[in-house]
Design a protein around this motif. Structure first.
Motif, short mmCIF file in Angstrom:
data_model
loop_
_atom_site.label_atom_id
_atom_site.label_comp_id
_atom_site.label_asym_id
_atom_site.label_seq_id
_atom_site.Cartn_x
_atom_site.Cartn_y
_atom_site.Cartn_z
N ALA A 1 0.82 -1.22 0.00
CA ALA A 1 0.00 0.00 0.00
C ALA A 1 0.85 1.27 0.00
N TYR A 2 2.11 1.15 0.40
CA TYR A 2 3.03 2.28 0.39
C TYR A 2 3.96 2.26 -0.83
N CYS A 3 3.62 1.50 -1.84
CA CYS A 3 4.43 1.43 -3.07
C CYS A 3 3.78 2.28 -4.15
N GLY A 4 4.51 3.28 -4.63
CA GLY A 4 3.98 4.17 -5.66
C GLY A 4 3.66 3.45 -6.96
N TRP A 5 4.47 2.47 -7.33
CA TRP A 5 4.19 1.72 -8.56
C TRP A 5 2.93 0.89 -8.41
N SER A 6 2.65 0.40 -7.20
CA SER A 6 1.38 -0.29 -6.96
C SER A 6 0.21 0.68 -7.14
N HIS A 7 0.38 1.91 -6.65
CA HIS A 7 -0.65 2.94 -6.84
C HIS A 7 -0.89 3.16 -8.34
N ILE B 1 10.65 9.06 5.74
CA ILE B 1 10.68 9.04 4.27
C ILE B 1 11.85 9.84 3.71
N ARG B 2 12.42 10.74 4.49
CA ARG B 2 13.57 11.50 4.01
C ARG B 2 14.77 10.59 3.70
N GLN B 3 14.77 9.40 4.26
CA GLN B 3 15.87 8.48 4.00
C GLN B 3 15.76 7.80 2.64
N PHE B 4 14.63 8.00 1.98
CA PHE B 4 14.45 7.51 0.61
C PHE B 4 14.48 8.71 -0.32
N GLY B 5 15.66 9.14 -0.68
CA GLY B 5 15.79 10.37 -1.44
C GLY B 5 15.17 10.34 -2.82
N TYR B 6 14.84 9.14 -3.31
CA TYR B 6 14.33 9.02 -4.68
C TYR B 6 12.82 9.18 -4.78
N VAL B 7 12.12 9.36 -3.65
CA VAL B 7 10.66 9.27 -3.66
C VAL B 7 10.01 10.26 -4.63
N GLN B 8 10.37 11.53 -4.55
CA GLN B 8 9.71 12.53 -5.39
C GLN B 8 9.99 12.28 -6.87
N ASN C 1 7.98 9.27 -7.98
CA ASN C 1 6.56 9.58 -8.11
C ASN C 1 6.28 10.34 -9.40
N ALA C 2 7.17 11.24 -9.77
CA ALA C 2 6.99 11.99 -11.01
C ALA C 2 7.02 11.04 -12.21
N GLN C 3 7.92 10.06 -12.15
CA GLN C 3 8.00 9.08 -13.23
C GLN C 3 6.74 8.21 -13.27
N ILE C 4 6.28 7.79 -12.10
CA ILE C 4 5.06 6.97 -12.02
C ILE C 4 3.87 7.74 -12.59
N ALA C 5 3.73 9.00 -12.20
CA ALA C 5 2.63 9.82 -12.69
C ALA C 5 2.70 9.96 -14.21
N ALA D 1 -1.06 8.14 -12.67
CA ALA D 1 -1.45 8.12 -11.26
C ALA D 1 -1.40 9.52 -10.66
N GLU D 2 -2.34 9.78 -9.76
CA GLU D 2 -2.42 11.09 -9.10
C GLU D 2 -1.71 11.05 -7.75
N PHE D 3 -0.90 12.06 -7.52
CA PHE D 3 -0.28 12.28 -6.21
C PHE D 3 -0.78 13.64 -5.74
N GLY D 4 -1.65 13.63 -4.72
CA GLY D 4 -2.38 14.83 -4.34
C GLY D 4 -1.57 15.81 -3.49
N GLU D 5 -2.10 17.02 -3.39
CA GLU D 5 -1.44 18.05 -2.60
C GLU D 5 -1.39 17.67 -1.12
N ALA D 6 -2.42 16.99 -0.63
CA ALA D 6 -2.42 16.57 0.78
C ALA D 6 -1.31 15.56 1.04
N TYR D 7 -1.05 14.70 0.08
CA TYR D 7 0.07 13.75 0.19
C TYR D 7 1.40 14.51 0.21
N ASP D 8 1.53 15.48 -0.69
CA ASP D 8 2.77 16.27 -0.72
C ASP D 8 3.01 16.96 0.62
N ARG D 9 1.94 17.45 1.22
CA ARG D 9 2.09 18.12 2.53
C ARG D 9 2.49 17.11 3.61
N LEU D 10 1.91 15.90 3.53
CA LEU D 10 2.20 14.89 4.54
C LEU D 10 3.69 14.54 4.58
#
Length: 205
Positions: free
Chosen positions: A9-15, A49-56, A59-63, A68-77
């Motif tokens: 559930a925390y995998c962006g590619w699964s999303h 999550i800061r220890q996974f420097g590749y996340v952003q 996510n851009a590649q996945i989108a 896939a949508e990555f919402g503003e509320a997620y970005d704030r979290l």
């Protein structure tokens, strides 16, 4: 034959795979879908999550590749990098939702990922499961109770074992399973048409 969907559930590619899974399930109502949590971020990997420097960047590649949508509320979290993705908690939640409506497991897995990636809700928070359950027309109290039950830890562990037993090494993975026979239909990214081709070619033949 059934389909087994191993995801986290925390995998962006699964999303990003959610629309494909939804379409495959719609095209093949005769194939039950078993949903299994994989345990991507557990033990020493359940860290801020800061220890996974590749996340952003990922996510851009996945989108870009899946829409896939990555919402503003997620970005704030995740903005300050302190949020911890705990896949064991997420797997407990998947188990609780699956127990409430096993035949809707694939749909509910997608809803849970939307709660995190779009609505910015923690999958360690019982309130998230209350919201997802209520939106799905399920007994929210029962789902929260199942999430908080010690039994959910056993169910999460069973899921991790099941995924490993099936040879899953990355998420998402979609399998065709018939008894002892297992065939990979998709790893990472695929379209419903890709999967239909593999099924029509006799994935388990």
């Amino acid at each position: 034959m059934q389909l087994v969907y191993a995801f986290d559930a925390y995998c962006g590619w699964s999303h990003g795979f959610t629309p494909t899974l939804r379409e495959v399930a719609a095209r093949h109502p005769e194939l039950p879908v078993e949903v299994v949590s994989g345990g991507l971020f557990t033990g020493p990997r359940a860290v801020p999550i800061r220890q996974f420097g590749y996340v952003q960047g990922a996510n851009a590649q996945i989108a870009d590749l899946t829409g896939a949508e990555f919402g503003e509320a997620y970005d704030r979290l995740i903005a300050d990098g302190s949020f911890v993705m705990d896949s064991e908690a997420a797997a407990r939640g998947v188990a609780a939702l699956r127990r409430a409506a096993p035949e809707r497991a694939a749909e509910l897995a997608g809803a849970l990922q939307e709660a995190f990636y779009v609505d910015g809700l923690s999958l360690s928070d019982p309130a998230t499961y209350r919201k997802v359950a209520a939106a799905a027309g399920l007994d929210a109290d029962a789902v929260v109770a199942a999430f908080e039950s010690p039994d959910s830890l056993d169910e999460a562990a069973d899921d991790f074992h099941r995924a490993a037993e099936l040879g899953v090494t990355g998420f998402p993975t979609l399998l065709a399973v018939d008894g002892d026979r297992v065939a990979v239909l998709a790893r990472g990214r695929a379209t419903a048409d890709d999967i239909d081709v593999r099924l029509s070619q006799g994935a388990l033949s």
